[in-house]
Write a protein that holds these residues in place. Structure first.
Motif, short mmCIF file in Angstrom:
data_model
loop_
_atom_site.label_atom_id
_atom_site.label_comp_id
_atom_site.label_asym_id
_atom_site.label_seq_id
_atom_site.Cartn_x
_atom_site.Cartn_y
_atom_site.Cartn_z
N ASP A 15 0.83 -1.20 0.00
CA ASP A 15 0.00 0.00 0.00
C ASP A 15 0.87 1.26 0.00
O ASP A 15 0.61 2.21 -0.74
N LEU A 16 1.91 1.26 0.85
CA LEU A 16 2.82 2.41 0.88
C LEU A 16 3.62 2.50 -0.41
O LEU A 16 3.84 3.60 -0.95
N ALA A 17 4.03 1.34 -0.92
CA ALA A 17 4.87 1.33 -2.11
C ALA A 17 4.11 1.87 -3.33
O ALA A 17 4.63 2.71 -4.07
N ARG A 18 2.90 1.40 -3.54
CA ARG A 18 2.13 1.82 -4.72
C ARG A 18 1.84 3.31 -4.72
O ARG A 18 1.80 3.94 -5.78
N ALA A 19 1.63 3.86 -3.54
CA ALA A 19 1.29 5.28 -3.46
C ALA A 19 2.40 6.18 -3.98
O ALA A 19 2.16 7.33 -4.36
N HIS A 20 3.64 5.66 -4.00
CA HIS A 20 4.78 6.49 -4.41
C HIS A 20 5.61 5.86 -5.52
O HIS A 20 6.71 6.33 -5.80
N GLY A 21 5.08 4.82 -6.14
CA GLY A 21 5.81 4.19 -7.23
C GLY A 21 7.07 3.49 -6.78
O GLY A 21 8.06 3.45 -7.52
N LEU A 22 7.04 2.95 -5.57
CA LEU A 22 8.20 2.27 -5.02
C LEU A 22 7.98 0.76 -5.02
O LEU A 22 6.87 0.28 -5.24
N SER A 23 9.03 0.02 -4.75
CA SER A 23 8.90 -1.41 -4.56
C SER A 23 8.64 -1.68 -3.08
O SER A 23 9.00 -0.87 -2.21
N THR A 24 8.03 -2.82 -2.79
CA THR A 24 7.81 -3.16 -1.39
C THR A 24 9.14 -3.36 -0.67
O THR A 24 9.26 -3.09 0.52
N GLN A 25 10.16 -3.81 -1.41
CA GLN A 25 11.48 -3.98 -0.78
C GLN A 25 12.05 -2.63 -0.37
O GLN A 25 12.70 -2.52 0.68
N ALA A 26 11.80 -1.59 -1.18
CA ALA A 26 12.28 -0.25 -0.82
C ALA A 26 11.64 0.20 0.48
O ALA A 26 12.31 0.79 1.35
N VAL A 27 10.35 -0.06 0.64
CA VAL A 27 9.66 0.32 1.88
C VAL A 27 10.28 -0.40 3.07
O VAL A 27 10.54 0.18 4.13
N ARG A 28 10.53 -1.70 2.91
CA ARG A 28 11.16 -2.46 4.00
C ARG A 28 12.57 -1.95 4.29
O ARG A 28 12.98 -1.86 5.45
N ASN A 29 13.30 -1.59 3.23
CA ASN A 29 14.64 -1.03 3.42
C ASN A 29 14.59 0.27 4.20
O ASN A 29 15.46 0.54 5.05
N TYR A 30 13.60 1.11 3.89
CA TYR A 30 13.47 2.38 4.60
C TYR A 30 13.19 2.14 6.08
O TYR A 30 13.69 2.86 6.94
N GLU A 31 12.38 1.14 6.37
CA GLU A 31 12.11 0.83 7.77
C GLU A 31 13.38 0.37 8.47
O GLU A 31 13.71 0.82 9.57
N GLU A 32 14.13 -0.52 7.81
CA GLU A 32 15.35 -1.04 8.41
C GLU A 32 16.39 0.07 8.61
O GLU A 32 17.19 0.01 9.55
N ALA A 33 16.37 1.08 7.75
CA ALA A 33 17.32 2.20 7.86
C ALA A 33 16.90 3.21 8.92
O ALA A 33 17.64 4.14 9.20
N GLY A 34 15.69 3.04 9.49
CA GLY A 34 15.22 3.99 10.49
C GLY A 34 14.51 5.18 9.91
O GLY A 34 14.15 6.11 10.64
N ILE A 35 14.30 5.18 8.60
CA ILE A 35 13.58 6.27 7.95
C ILE A 35 12.11 6.23 8.34
O ILE A 35 11.46 7.26 8.53
N LEU A 36 11.57 5.02 8.43
CA LEU A 36 10.22 4.81 8.93
C LEU A 36 10.32 4.25 10.34
O LEU A 36 11.26 3.52 10.67
N PRO A 37 9.34 4.56 11.19
CA PRO A 37 9.34 3.90 12.50
C PRO A 37 9.13 2.41 12.34
O PRO A 37 8.63 1.94 11.30
N ALA A 38 9.53 1.64 13.33
CA ALA A 38 9.39 0.19 13.25
C ALA A 38 7.93 -0.18 13.05
O ALA A 38 7.03 0.37 13.68
N ALA A 39 7.72 -1.13 12.14
CA ALA A 39 6.34 -1.55 11.85
C ALA A 39 5.84 -2.50 12.92
O ALA A 39 6.60 -3.24 13.54
N GLY A 40 4.52 -2.45 13.14
CA GLY A 40 3.91 -3.45 14.00
C GLY A 40 3.78 -4.76 13.25
O GLY A 40 4.12 -4.86 12.06
N ARG A 41 3.33 -5.77 13.94
CA ARG A 41 3.17 -7.09 13.33
C ARG A 41 1.76 -7.61 13.58
O ARG A 41 1.18 -7.38 14.65
N THR A 42 1.23 -8.27 12.59
CA THR A 42 -0.07 -8.92 12.76
C THR A 42 0.14 -10.19 13.59
O THR A 42 1.27 -10.63 13.81
N PRO A 43 -0.96 -10.80 14.06
CA PRO A 43 -0.80 -12.06 14.79
C PRO A 43 -0.07 -13.14 13.99
O PRO A 43 0.49 -14.08 14.57
#
Length: 239
Positions: A15-43
């Motif tokens: 959802d985040l990736a499509r909104a900005h023309g990014l790959s889902t891996q880029a979104v995960r990379n941004y989280e790992e780099a601290g650019i995004l706050p840590a994501a929560g997890r589903t059950p």
């Protein structure tokens, strides 16, 4: 790792990736780099982002054009770590660099105007030796040697005598350095200006590029404003 999410609005990486023309891996990379706050997890252990993560991504992407990737990353990482003061310091440094770049541009324009007003002796096709060039500029030969050590002037050496020979480009650099020194600039301040002339291939090509230089600095300044607005929105969302 973020806390488990049982309720509330959830966004998938796609959802985040499509909104900005990014790959889902880029979104995960941004989280790992601290650019995004840590994501929560589903059950089930899947990443679950929130509108706050979307705000963080928008802020980062808005900061990129004005501040560049390393600084934008450091700004977002500082905010997400609660070090907002550090983020503001990084922004201030970036604005200071933009101001310094504007001063550099003005200095180059001023030097070019001075060179246009100053009648120049036509360069000797075979080059000029240090004595005649020093007399032409009204400086001592030792001054030209100091400029050479600072990388501002690059004479070649005569293969037979070892004497310094200043070709047209070296004479141009010496004249520009002389003008800037008369304007009160230090040698370390002059170096990037001379480099600009060399990279452009001379004064005439640089003159033609000054308009583009102005445009790029203005675009960078405007991008910083856009980035500041998105970062402020993210800070408000964080509370």
């Amino acid at each position: 790792m973020g806390k488990n999410l049982q309720s509330g609005e959830r966004l998938r990486p796609v959802d985040l990736a499509r909104a900005h023309g990014l790959s889902t891996q880029a979104v995960r990379n941004y989280e790992e780099a601290g650019i995004l706050p840590a994501a929560g997890r589903t059950p089930f252990g899947y990443r679950a982002y929130t509108p706050l993560h979307a705000d963080a991504l928008r802020a980062f992407l808005a900061l990129l054009p004005g501040h560049g990737h390393p600084t934008a990353t450091s700004i977002m990482r500082a905010v997400n770590q609660g070090a907002v003061g550090e983020a503001f310091r990084l922004i201030d440094e970036s604005h200071a660099q933009l101001l310094d770049d504007r001063r550099t541009l003005r200095a180059v324009e001023s030097a070019l105007r001075d060179l246009d007003r100053e009648p120049a002796t036509p360069p000797d096709p075979g080059g000029t030796f240090i004595g005649p060039l020093a007399r032409q500029l009204g400086v001592r030969p030792a001054t030209l040697r100091t400029w050479e050590r600072a990388g501002l002037v690059r004479p070649r050496r005569d293969p037979r005598t070892g004497y310094r020979v200043y070709d047209g480009a070296a004479v141009r650099d010496a004249r520009m350095t002389h003008q800037l020194r008369r304007g009160g600039y230090l040698l370390e301040q002059i170096a990037p200006l001379v480099d600009q002339v060399r990279e452009a291939g001379g004064i005439e090509p640089l003159e033609a590029a000054l308009g583009d230089w102005h445009h790029r600095l203005s675009a960078r300044g405007r991008a910083m404003l856009t980035g500041a607005a998105e970062l402020e929105a993210y800070l408000r969302a964080r509370g």
